[in-house]
Design a protein around this motif. Structure first.
Motif, PDB file in Angstrom:
ATOM      1  N   THR A 144       0.836  -1.204   0.000  1.00 29.25           N
ATOM      2  CA  THR A 144       0.000   0.000   0.000  1.00 29.25           C
ATOM      3  C   THR A 144       0.868   1.250   0.000  1.00 29.25           C
ATOM      4  N   CYS A 145       1.927   1.243   0.780  1.00 28.72           N
ATOM      5  CA  CYS A 145       2.834   2.387   0.830  1.00 28.72           C
ATOM      6  C   CYS A 145       3.466   2.635  -0.545  1.00 28.72           C
ATOM      7  N   SER A 146       3.880   1.579  -1.217  1.00 28.78           N
ATOM      8  CA  SER A 146       4.426   1.712  -2.570  1.00 28.78           C
ATOM      9  C   SER A 146       3.386   2.282  -3.528  1.00 28.78           C
ATOM     10  N   TRP A 147       2.151   1.857  -3.361  1.00 24.26           N
ATOM     11  CA  TRP A 147       1.040   2.344  -4.182  1.00 24.26           C
ATOM     12  C   TRP A 147       0.878   3.856  -3.985  1.00 24.26           C
ATOM     13  N   PHE A 148       0.935   4.302  -2.736  1.00 22.79           N
ATOM     14  CA  PHE A 148       0.832   5.735  -2.450  1.00 22.79           C
ATOM     15  C   PHE A 148       2.005   6.495  -3.071  1.00 22.79           C
ATOM     16  N   HIS A 149       3.212   5.959  -2.940  1.00 24.14           N
ATOM     17  CA  HIS A 149       4.386   6.602  -3.538  1.00 24.14           C
ATOM     18  C   HIS A 149       4.210   6.720  -5.047  1.00 24.14           C
ATOM     19  N   GLY A 150       3.696   5.666  -5.666  1.00 29.17           N
ATOM     20  CA  GLY A 150       3.474   5.669  -7.099  1.00 29.17           C
ATOM     21  C   GLY A 150       2.460   6.695  -7.552  1.00 29.17           C
ATOM     22  N   HIS A 151       1.589   7.134  -6.627  1.00 29.27           N
ATOM     23  CA  HIS A 151       0.599   8.171  -6.917  1.00 29.27           C
ATOM     24  C   HIS A 151       1.052   9.541  -6.421  1.00 29.27           C
ATOM     25  N   GLY A 152       2.348   9.675  -6.171  1.00 27.12           N
ATOM     26  CA  GLY A 152       2.914  10.976  -5.836  1.00 27.12           C
ATOM     27  C   GLY A 152       2.945  11.331  -4.362  1.00 27.12           C
ATOM     28  N   LEU A 153       2.389  10.484  -3.500  1.00 26.92           N
ATOM     29  CA  LEU A 153       2.385  10.774  -2.063  1.00 26.92           C
ATOM     30  C   LEU A 153       3.644  10.169  -1.431  1.00 26.92           C
ATOM     31  N   ILE A 154       4.776  10.821  -1.722  1.00 27.05           N
ATOM     32  CA  ILE A 154       6.073  10.251  -1.346  1.00 27.05           C
ATOM     33  C   ILE A 154       6.431  10.452   0.127  1.00 27.05           C
ATOM     34  N   LYS A 155       5.617  11.195   0.850  1.00 26.38           N
ATOM     35  CA  LYS A 155       5.852  11.356   2.287  1.00 26.38           C
ATOM     36  C   LYS A 155       5.014  10.355   3.086  1.00 26.38           C
ATOM     37  N   THR A 156       4.680   9.239   2.445  1.00 23.53           N
ATOM     38  CA  THR A 156       3.933   8.169   3.097  1.00 23.53           C
ATOM     39  C   THR A 156       4.914   7.137   3.619  1.00 23.53           C
TER      40      THR A 156
END
Length: 182
Positions: A144-156
């Motif tokens: 899920t964290c990788s998914w968020f990073h892939g959508h630009g939310l890199i501070k996850t």
């Protein structure tokens, strides 16, 4: 098991237990372990898998898995560090990625349940938002964290060990539980 002791002769079950993102790494690079046609048994070694399915040297596969693990570690946050951030002047958003039933049964105080609609709103929002994610045991939260990073939310970041570690290290009043099927 310590990742440094893993070898191409290690059973995949041990590799998966030691490196939570190993399955994702194998699937993303080699299309192995993600579905029934490309699956593997926990007793099969990395060398056996490489010989059977990938036509790629097992040593290269192990190097890729270990490099992916280093990348994953950068997305993890220890429960104590997460607690300090949550108690700071500008706390991050704390999201529970487990099922609704699990969240309603027990959750980290102040966390919000993340459903698909909420996730889409986050993806459309400001990318600089700081977010902490947790699951039950830390086994799936990196995906899920990788998914968020892939959508630009890199501070996850993902709380290492999930709510289970949180209940042992930070808040023993939280009920621990065991999933029958993971």
């Amino acid at each position: 098991m310590n990742p440094s002791t893993l070898s191409i002769d290690s059973p995949l079950g041990e590799i998966m237990a030691s490196l939570p993102g190993a399955r994702r790494a194998l699937f993303s690079r080699y299309h192995l372990g993600g579905c029934q046609s490309c699956g593997f048994a926990p007793t099969e070694t990395l060398a056996e898998l490489a010989k059977r399915a990938a036509e790629v040297p097992a040593e290269e596969m192990l190097e890729h898995i270990l490099a992916a693990h280093e990348h994953d570690k950068a997305m993890l946050i220890e429960p104590g560090e997460a607690k300090a951030l949550l108690e700071s002047e500008n706390p991050p958003l704390l999201l529970d990625t487990r099922t609704r039933e699990e969240h309603e049964a027990v959750s980290i105080p102040g966390s919000e349940f993340m459903d698909q609609e909420y996730q889409q709103r986050l993806f459309a929002g400001p990318p600089e938002r700081e977010i902490l994610l947790y699951d039950h045991s830390g086994k799936h939260v990196l995906d899920t964290c990788s998914w968020f990073h892939g959508h630009g939310l890199i501070k996850t970041r993902a709380i290492e060990g999930g709510i289970d570690a949180w209940s042992q290290i930070i808040d023993p009043s939280l009920r621990r539980y065991r999933l029958e099927i993971e």
